[in-house]
Design an enzyme around this catalytic site. Structure first.
Site, PDB file in Angstrom:
ATOM      1  N   GLN A 112      -3.892   0.328   1.021  1.00 29.09           N
ATOM      2  CA  GLN A 112      -4.254   0.536   2.437  1.00 29.09           C
ATOM      3  C   GLN A 112      -3.077   1.721   2.990  1.00 29.09           C
ATOM      4  OE1 GLN A 112      -3.253  -2.608   5.435  1.00 29.09           O
ATOM      5  NE2 GLN A 112      -5.780  -2.576   5.618  1.00 29.09           N
ATOM      6  N   TYR A 120      -3.748  -1.262  14.996  1.00 21.82           N
ATOM      7  CA  TYR A 120      -3.035   0.004  14.291  1.00 21.82           C
ATOM      8  C   TYR A 120      -3.481   1.266  14.943  1.00 21.82           C
ATOM      9  CZ  TYR A 120      -0.491  -3.103  11.642  1.00 21.82           C
ATOM     10  OH  TYR A 120       0.380  -4.233  11.280  1.00 21.82           O
ATOM     11  N   ARG A 126      -5.343 -15.097   2.327  1.00 16.26           N
ATOM     12  CA  ARG A 126      -4.508 -16.397   1.931  1.00 16.26           C
ATOM     13  C   ARG A 126      -5.025 -17.212   0.967  1.00 16.26           C
ATOM     14  NH1 ARG A 126      -5.368 -17.433   8.647  1.00 16.26           N
ATOM     15  NH2 ARG A 126      -7.217 -16.352   7.781  1.00 16.26           N
TER      16      ARG A 126
END
Ligand SMILES: Cc1cc2nc3c(=O)[nH]c(=O)nc-3n(C[C@H](O)[C@H](O)[C@H](O)COP(=O)(O)O)c2cc1C
Length: 411
Positions: free
Chosen positions: A109, A184, A359
């Site tokens: 990423q 971001y 998760r």
């Protein structure tokens, strides 16, 4: 509007190979970007980062996303985030080799935190974003304000995205994921709540998407025709005045027209409502506990309102994503509460082409193999969200697994 012709409505087998541009993926399971906390001082810890990702690859995940690679030193939210410069390529090569050994592929990423940073390099200076504003994260560490990027700086950042992508490919990554979500830098440009520019990079949704699209074009030039570029973006910022679905449809169309290969559809804004992207109980108290410096504890105490718990349900972005599905033809990747095998099937039946798991895989890195072998149909993750605070301790891990013998994690 009806489903575009190019979208297959056939039932997709999640364990079937998937071709993304020229990349042959062994299946439709992708490890979501989860900042690992294995880059002290910005340099990857080969053993820690390598072992973390090798576990997913060995456990059957088709594409492992390493996160996050800042495109320049000032793009780091924290000091201990990776900065994708030449001096770490050997370390990263070791990580990508460990993933490839198991037949899996890997993406990195590429990100920049923009106006929200407590990176020590900004002390005495101002973090940079689309517009002048507050840098809440930096308030107590000496960098409380952010300033608007000037046009030549945008051009420089675009070059830095391109160089970072080129370096990633040299380090053995098979694909890149551009982070345009979660508040971001590129998401700050897309968001009308933060982007107040009066030039051609602000205003209407098309203008707000201009810089993100220029970045995509530059990265494409850098990596060439063969390498897949995945874009992670927000369906909604999740607060009033932020990106809404009508804006994200405009962005998605522009990204498709500019050769993005797939979109990961998420939501939320780290500096305003971080739990919108995670859902479930807040991890703020644990985050405060694990901070070593008093000043960092104070930063997170002040962040309590931003980190308020939000109700969790499986596939929590599905309903919004369905509105976008009808507007673009490129592959869509589901993220957000992909836990059970039935949710994986549901996501693929609803028009996504692949799923990203965060998760659930942190809890069980071999979950894909367990699903495929029929050993499990549910993830054991309880969405307690405590894994998030672990990034500031010794690296992201599932706290539930403390009680389990180590072998159950990879078998
Ligand atoms: C520990 C942790 C770290 C994360 N770091 C990132 C990150 O670096 N970049 C990103 O885009 N998302 C990050 N996320 C968000 C995930 O990619 C994903 O969008 C979110 O966890 C929802 O997916 P899940 O329900 O499968 O966990 C992180 C999530 C977790 C749990």
């Amino acid at each position: 509007m009806t489903m575009p012709d190019t979208i297959s409505t056939d039932r997709i087998d999640p364990f079937s190979p998937w071709k993304l541009r020229t990349l042959e993926l062994p299946n439709r399971f992708i490890k979501a970007a989860t900042f690992e906390g294995h880059c002290k001082g910005g340099k990857p810890d080969r053993e820690g980062l390598g072992a973390f990702h090798e576990a997913f690859a060995a456990g059957g995940t088709g594409l492992c996303t390493v996160s996050y690679g800042s495109i320049e030193p000032g793009g780091r939210t924290f000091n201990d985030q990776m900065c994708l410069q030449d001096d770490i390529l050997d370390d990263l090569k070791e990580v990508t080799d460990r993933i490839h050994k198991h037949g899996a592929k890997t993406a990195i990423q590429l990100a920049h935190c923009g106006n929200s940073s407590k990176w020590s390099g900004w002390i005495g200076r101002r973090a940079r974003g689309p517009s002048n504003g507050f840098n809440a994260l930096g308030t107590f560490v000496g960098t409380p304000f952010a300033r608007a990027l000037k046009k030549p700086e945008l051009a420089e950042l675009t070059r830095q995205y391109r160089s970072a992508a080129e370096r990633a490919i040299k380090a053995g990554f098979d694909a890149v994921e551009l982070h345009m979500g979660h508040g971001y830098l590129l998401s700050q440009f897309l968001s009308p709540a933060v982007n107040k520019r009066k030039d051609e990079y602000g205003g209407c949704a098309e203008n707000r998407a201009r810089f993100p699209v220029e970045v995509l074009q530059a990265v494409r030039q850098g990596v060439g025709d063969a390498v897949p570029i995945i874009v992670k973006m927000n369906l909604r910022d999740g607060f009033r005045g932020g990106v809404e679905i009508k804006d994200s449809i405009v962005t998605a169309r522009l990204l498709e027209a500019n050769d993005a290969d797939a979109l990961v559809l998420s939501g939320g804004f780290s500096s305003k409502n971080a739990m919108y992207l995670f859902r479930g109980p807040t991890f703020v108290e644990e985050l405060i506990k694990v901070q070593r410096r008093k000043i960092d504890k104070l930063v997170y105490r002040m962040a309590r309102p931003v980190l308020k718990s939000q109700p969790f349900e499986e596939l929590y972005f599905l309903e919004l994503a369905k509105q976008l599905r009808t507007e673009v033809s490129l592959p869509l990747i589901c993220v957000g509460g992909v836990q059970s095998l039935s949710s994986v099937h549901r996501a693929l039946a609803e028009g996504y082409q692949a799923v990203q798991l965060g998760r659930a895989l942190i809890h069980d890195p071999a979950l894909v193999r367990h699903y495929q072998q029929g050993l499990k149909t549910e993830s054991g993750c309880t969405v307690c969200n405590l894994c998030v605070a672990e990034m500031d301790r010794d690296g992201v891990r599932c706290v539930l697994n403390d009680a389990l013998p180590a072998r159950t994690l990879t078998e």
